[in-house]
Design a protein around this motif. Structure first.
Motif, PDB file in Angstrom:
ATOM      1  N   ALA A 204       0.841  -1.208   0.000  1.00 29.38           N
ATOM      2  CA  ALA A 204       0.000   0.000   0.000  1.00 29.38           C
ATOM      3  C   ALA A 204       0.873   1.255   0.000  1.00 29.38           C
ATOM      4  O   ALA A 204       0.577   2.242  -0.659  1.00 29.38           O
ATOM      5  CB  ALA A 204      -0.908  -0.013   1.220  1.00 29.38           C
ATOM      6  N   ASN A 205       1.968   1.192   0.721  1.00 23.88           N
ATOM      7  CA  ASN A 205       2.816   2.376   0.866  1.00 23.88           C
ATOM      8  C   ASN A 205       3.988   2.343  -0.121  1.00 23.88           C
ATOM      9  O   ASN A 205       5.136   2.591   0.258  1.00 23.88           O
ATOM     10  CB  ASN A 205       3.327   2.420   2.315  1.00 23.88           C
ATOM     11  N   ARG A 206       3.694   2.045  -1.383  1.00 24.82           N
ATOM     12  CA  ARG A 206       4.822   1.871  -2.305  1.00 24.82           C
ATOM     13  C   ARG A 206       5.583   3.165  -2.537  1.00 24.82           C
ATOM     14  O   ARG A 206       6.755   3.152  -2.875  1.00 24.82           O
ATOM     15  CB  ARG A 206       4.379   1.263  -3.621  1.00 24.82           C
ATOM     16  N   ARG A 207       4.915   4.281  -2.294  1.00 24.71           N
ATOM     17  CA  ARG A 207       5.631   5.546  -2.470  1.00 24.71           C
ATOM     18  C   ARG A 207       6.871   5.584  -1.572  1.00 24.71           C
ATOM     19  O   ARG A 207       7.942   6.000  -1.990  1.00 24.71           O
ATOM     20  CB  ARG A 207       4.719   6.725  -2.124  1.00 24.71           C
ATOM     21  N   ARG A 208       6.694   5.135  -0.337  1.00 25.64           N
ATOM     22  CA  ARG A 208       7.828   5.135   0.596  1.00 25.64           C
ATOM     23  C   ARG A 208       8.962   4.262   0.046  1.00 25.64           C
ATOM     24  O   ARG A 208      10.137   4.590   0.179  1.00 25.64           O
ATOM     25  CB  ARG A 208       7.356   4.608   1.958  1.00 25.64           C
ATOM     26  N   GLY A 209       8.602   3.157  -0.571  1.00 25.56           N
ATOM     27  CA  GLY A 209       9.600   2.263  -1.152  1.00 25.56           C
ATOM     28  C   GLY A 209      10.377   2.949  -2.277  1.00 25.56           C
ATOM     29  O   GLY A 209      11.600   2.861  -2.347  1.00 25.56           O
ATOM     30  N   PHE A 210       9.656   3.642  -3.151  1.00 19.20           N
ATOM     31  CA  PHE A 210      10.322   4.338  -4.252  1.00 19.20           C
ATOM     32  C   PHE A 210      11.214   5.451  -3.707  1.00 19.20           C
ATOM     33  O   PHE A 210      12.336   5.651  -4.166  1.00 19.20           O
ATOM     34  CB  PHE A 210       9.287   4.927  -5.222  1.00 19.20           C
ATOM     35  N   GLU A 211      10.679   6.170  -2.708  1.00 16.22           N
ATOM     36  CA  GLU A 211      11.481   7.249  -2.124  1.00 16.22           C
ATOM     37  C   GLU A 211      12.769   6.703  -1.540  1.00 16.22           C
ATOM     38  O   GLU A 211      13.847   7.269  -1.718  1.00 16.22           O
ATOM     39  CB  GLU A 211      10.694   7.955  -1.010  1.00 16.22           C
ATOM     40  N   ALA A 212      12.625   5.571  -0.841  1.00 13.62           N
ATOM     41  CA  ALA A 212      13.809   4.976  -0.219  1.00 13.62           C
ATOM     42  C   ALA A 212      14.805   4.515  -1.282  1.00 13.62           C
ATOM     43  O   ALA A 212      16.013   4.717  -1.144  1.00 13.62           O
ATOM     44  CB  ALA A 212      13.401   3.809   0.683  1.00 13.62           C
ATOM     45  N   MET A 213      14.305   3.930  -2.371  1.00 15.76           N
ATOM     46  CA  MET A 213      15.215   3.489  -3.444  1.00 15.76           C
ATOM     47  C   MET A 213      15.960   4.681  -4.026  1.00 15.76           C
ATOM     48  O   MET A 213      17.143   4.607  -4.353  1.00 15.76           O
ATOM     49  CB  MET A 213      14.435   2.795  -4.556  1.00 15.76           C
ATOM     50  N   LEU A 214      15.228   5.784  -4.129  1.00 13.95           N
ATOM     51  CA  LEU A 214      15.835   6.993  -4.688  1.00 13.95           C
ATOM     52  C   LEU A 214      16.869   7.554  -3.712  1.00 13.95           C
ATOM     53  O   LEU A 214      18.015   7.845  -4.070  1.00 13.95           O
ATOM     54  CB  LEU A 214      14.710   8.000  -4.912  1.00 13.95           C
ATOM     55  N   ASP A 215      16.436   7.673  -2.476  1.00 10.98           N
ATOM     56  CA  ASP A 215      17.279   8.270  -1.458  1.00 10.98           C
ATOM     57  C   ASP A 215      18.548   7.439  -1.196  1.00 10.98           C
ATOM     58  O   ASP A 215      19.623   7.982  -0.966  1.00 10.98           O
ATOM     59  CB  ASP A 215      16.440   8.389  -0.165  1.00 10.98           C
ATOM     60  N   LEU A 216      18.399   6.119  -1.269  1.00  6.54           N
ATOM     61  CA  LEU A 216      19.555   5.253  -0.988  1.00  6.54           C
ATOM     62  C   LEU A 216      20.400   5.018  -2.243  1.00  6.54           C
ATOM     63  O   LEU A 216      21.388   4.280  -2.199  1.00  6.54           O
ATOM     64  CB  LEU A 216      19.076   3.914  -0.410  1.00  6.54           C
ATOM     65  N   GLY A 217      19.981   5.608  -3.342  1.00 10.02           N
ATOM     66  CA  GLY A 217      20.778   5.512  -4.570  1.00 10.02           C
ATOM     67  C   GLY A 217      20.682   4.157  -5.262  1.00 10.02           C
ATOM     68  O   GLY A 217      21.516   3.819  -6.100  1.00 10.02           O
ATOM     69  N   ILE A 218      19.647   3.391  -4.931  1.00 11.37           N
ATOM     70  CA  ILE A 218      19.534   2.044  -5.499  1.00 11.37           C
ATOM     71  C   ILE A 218      18.835   2.075  -6.846  1.00 11.37           C
ATOM     72  O   ILE A 218      19.194   1.343  -7.768  1.00 11.37           O
ATOM     73  CB  ILE A 218      18.671   1.141  -4.578  1.00 11.37           C
ATOM     74  N   LEU A 219      17.842   2.949  -6.944  1.00 10.68           N
ATOM     75  CA  LEU A 219      16.955   2.903  -8.102  1.00 10.68           C
ATOM     76  C   LEU A 219      17.714   2.969  -9.421  1.00 10.68           C
ATOM     77  O   LEU A 219      17.443   2.222 -10.345  1.00 10.68           O
ATOM     78  CB  LEU A 219      15.947   4.052  -8.002  1.00 10.68           C
ATOM     79  N   ARG A 220      18.707   3.847  -9.480  1.00 11.64           N
ATOM     80  CA  ARG A 220      19.397   4.039 -10.758  1.00 11.64           C
ATOM     81  C   ARG A 220      20.157   2.798 -11.207  1.00 11.64           C
ATOM     82  O   ARG A 220      20.502   2.665 -12.370  1.00 11.64           O
ATOM     83  CB  ARG A 220      20.353   5.227 -10.682  1.00 11.64           C
ATOM     84  N   HIS A 221      20.388   1.874 -10.298  1.00 12.60           N
ATOM     85  CA  HIS A 221      21.154   0.683 -10.673  1.00 12.60           C
ATOM     86  C   HIS A 221      20.281  -0.547 -10.905  1.00 12.60           C
ATOM     87  O   HIS A 221      20.776  -1.635 -11.130  1.00 12.60           O
ATOM     88  CB  HIS A 221      22.175   0.356  -9.584  1.00 12.60           C
ATOM     89  N   THR A 222      18.966  -0.336 -10.819  1.00 11.19           N
ATOM     90  CA  THR A 222      18.120  -1.517 -10.863  1.00 11.19           C
ATOM     91  C   THR A 222      17.867  -2.012 -12.277  1.00 11.19           C
ATOM     92  O   THR A 222      17.771  -3.198 -12.514  1.00 11.19           O
ATOM     93  CB  THR A 222      16.763  -1.233 -10.195  1.00 11.19           C
ATOM     94  N   VAL A 223      17.719  -1.094 -13.214  1.00  7.83           N
ATOM     95  CA  VAL A 223      17.414  -1.513 -14.576  1.00  7.83           C
ATOM     96  C   VAL A 223      18.519  -1.015 -15.481  1.00  7.83           C
ATOM     97  O   VAL A 223      18.999   0.092 -15.331  1.00  7.83           O
ATOM     98  CB  VAL A 223      16.059  -0.934 -15.031  1.00  7.83           C
ATOM     99  N   ARG A 224      18.950  -1.854 -16.376  1.00  9.69           N
ATOM    100  CA  ARG A 224      20.031  -1.475 -17.262  1.00  9.69           C
ATOM    101  C   ARG A 224      19.476  -0.898 -18.558  1.00  9.69           C
ATOM    102  O   ARG A 224      18.429  -1.348 -18.979  1.00  9.69           O
ATOM    103  CB  ARG A 224      20.885  -2.704 -17.591  1.00  9.69           C
ATOM    104  N   PRO A 225      20.113   0.051 -19.223  1.00  7.33           N
ATOM    105  CA  PRO A 225      21.330   0.704 -18.779  1.00  7.33           C
ATOM    106  C   PRO A 225      21.022   1.823 -17.768  1.00  7.33           C
ATOM    107  O   PRO A 225      20.083   2.573 -17.967  1.00  7.33           O
ATOM    108  CB  PRO A 225      21.882   1.306 -20.075  1.00  7.33           C
ATOM    109  N   ALA A 226      21.826   1.914 -16.735  1.00  6.77           N
ATOM    110  CA  ALA A 226      21.567   2.895 -15.688  1.00  6.77           C
ATOM    111  C   ALA A 226      21.765   4.319 -16.194  1.00  6.77           C
ATOM    112  O   ALA A 226      21.239   5.256 -15.639  1.00  6.77           O
ATOM    113  CB  ALA A 226      22.482   2.642 -14.505  1.00  6.77           C
ATOM    114  N   ALA A 227      22.527   4.470 -17.290  1.00  6.03           N
ATOM    115  CA  ALA A 227      22.813   5.804 -17.804  1.00  6.03           C
ATOM    116  C   ALA A 227      21.521   6.556 -18.136  1.00  6.03           C
ATOM    117  O   ALA A 227      21.469   7.773 -18.088  1.00  6.03           O
ATOM    118  CB  ALA A 227      23.670   5.687 -19.055  1.00  6.03           C
TER     119      ALA A 227
END
Ligand code: CTP
Length: 418
Positions: A204-227
């Motif tokens: 339900a709270n997926r926004r928090r998950g996306f925010e955390a991925m963004l904040d922790l710098g994970i999101l950019r590395h999840t799908v290739r190409p990260a560029a």
């Protein structure tokens, strides 16, 4: 600070039944079950730790399976093999300690709140890493940096747990570890990452998950190409993730049909809209994967078509095909103040005929009319006529012949390129 519900373990009838069925001298329950029960939450996922070998755990696994009316099977590879028993109501895993002692097993886990053990049947609670105080305080703390390094899926699990447990905060040192290890997400087996994404987007709270991925710098590395990762876009559109909830979405019927695909599409859009094949290793169910990837790619077109002509909207439905519900669900979440309802109705009423309109002319007729052999040029002619038909520019066979002749004259020089 919530009080932990110790009685949820000591008076847990399920645990007592499990203990009676196992018939082992020693067994511990741990992981999400202990965490969730102490927080007073229901859970159907039981992780048991048994001293001894995999082989020695076979008997207890079979006895427990018989009691639960299920069957026990082996799962995993090498030193990570476990017995799993799955019934419609419960999933149990039996982890043999093998060469490890309990202390080492505890210290190799991901987060302190996941490493608290309860000795069956009457306790005590074994908490060597401070998981219980962290649970009370709502702190997500990694046991040590090396554990995050050893299994980079844990980096994404951190974001998922923050979304799963509202009010939880990440310990600062853990956050710093995750930020420094973030590029390692790329080394994680895509299939396991895909499973984590699925868990995250269905919360339900997926926004928090996306925010955390963004904040922790994970999101950019999840799908290739990260560029291709588009941080400004995702930051500007995070509200869309909140709107992907029933109480906030402008098109609830669309959301119930395509909500998960739309949430995954958001993730893919932020990652540069990769082709469906690029996300195949995530092992999402095929339709989900294709719809999510297509919706990410169609999003901009949908946002500009919503206020465009009816012909434009019909053409977009045709192009999006079965990915249209995910496309419109995401688009309506990104920019809610448009006439989405009307467009959705058009899809409900005419979707099938727009995706696959009955051809006005057969392929052979078009070939004969234009003098084209089978091949890419003929394919383009067929596609162009279908597009004109979908846009309502051509409605009859006679009209199709006239339209095709004009189109052919205009496009002949370009037709033979590539
Ligand atoms: N675990 C781990 N690292 C992982 C996966 C699991 O250390 N990558 C450990 C944790 O102790 C975790 C336990 O194994 O609590 C069980 O894992 P799993 O069932 O995947 O997750 P849960 O923590 O039980 O959480 P949930 O059921 O909410 O997924």
């Amino acid at each position: 600070m919530p009080r932990l519900k110790m009685s949820a373990l000591s008076r847990d009838l399920l645990l007592r039944g499990v203990w009676d069925a196992l018939g082992t001298p020693e067994c511990f329950v741990t992981g999400g079950y202990v965490r969730d029960r102490l927080l007073g939450r229901p859970t159907v996922d039981l992780d048991l730790v048994l001293p001894g070998t995999l082989e020695k755990a076979r008997g207890p696994a079979r006895r427990l399976a018989a009691r639960l009316d299920g069957s026990a099977h082996l799962l995993g590879r090498d030193d990570k093999r476990v017995w799993r028993i799955e019934t419609p109501a419960l999933k149990v895993e039996l982890w043999p300690l093998g060469d490890l002692d309990l202390e080492r097993d505890i210290h190799r886990r991901d987060f302190t709140v996941n490493a608290v053990m309860w000795r069956l049947p009457d306790g005590p609670l074994i908490d060597q890493v401070g998981g219980a105080p962290d649970l009370r305080a709502g702190t997500l703390r990694a046991i040590r940096k090396k554990n995050l390094q050893d299994d980079p899926v844990r980096l994404l699990r951190a974001a998922r747990f923050l979304a799963q447990f509202p009010g939880f905060k990440i310990d600062e040192r853990t956050a710093a570890w995750i930020r420094s290890l973030a590029p390692r997400v790329r080394r994680a087996p895509p299939e396991r990452l895909g499973q984590e994404f699925l868990k995250l987007v269905t919360l339900a709270n997926r926004r928090r998950g996306f925010e955390a991925m963004l904040d922790l710098g994970i999101l950019r590395h999840t799908v290739r190409p990260a560029a291709a990762f588009d941080r400004p876009w995702i930051s500007a559109n995070l509200d869309a993730v909140s709107r992907l909830r029933h109480d906030a979405h402008p098109l609830r019927t669309a959301l119930s049909e395509a909500g998960d695909a739309a949430a995954l599409a958001f993730l893919l859009k932020a990652s540069g809209s990769p082709h469906p094949d690029a996300v195949a290793p995530f092992a999402w169910p095929r339709t989900l994967r294709i719809n999510a990837a297509q919706a990410a790619r169609n999003l901009d077109a949908a946002l500009s078509a919503v206020d465009g002509s009816p012909a434009e909207r019909r053409a977009l439905i045709h192009r999006a095909g079965t990915a249209f519900p995910a496309t419109i669900t995401l688009a309506a979440a990104v920019e809610p103040d448009h006439e989405w309802e009307r467009w959705w109705r058009q899809w409900r009423e005419h979707g099938a005929e727009l995706i696959e309109p009955a051809p006005l002319l057969a392929g052979e007729e078009i070939a004969a009319l234009l003098g084209l052999p089978p091949g890419p040029a003929l394919g383009r002619a067929v596609a162009a006529l279908t597009d004109a038909q979908v846009r309502n520019e051509v409605r009859t066979r006679g009209g199709a012949v006239r339209w095709l002749r004009a189109w052919f004259e205009e496009n002949t020089p370009r037709l033979w390129k590539n």
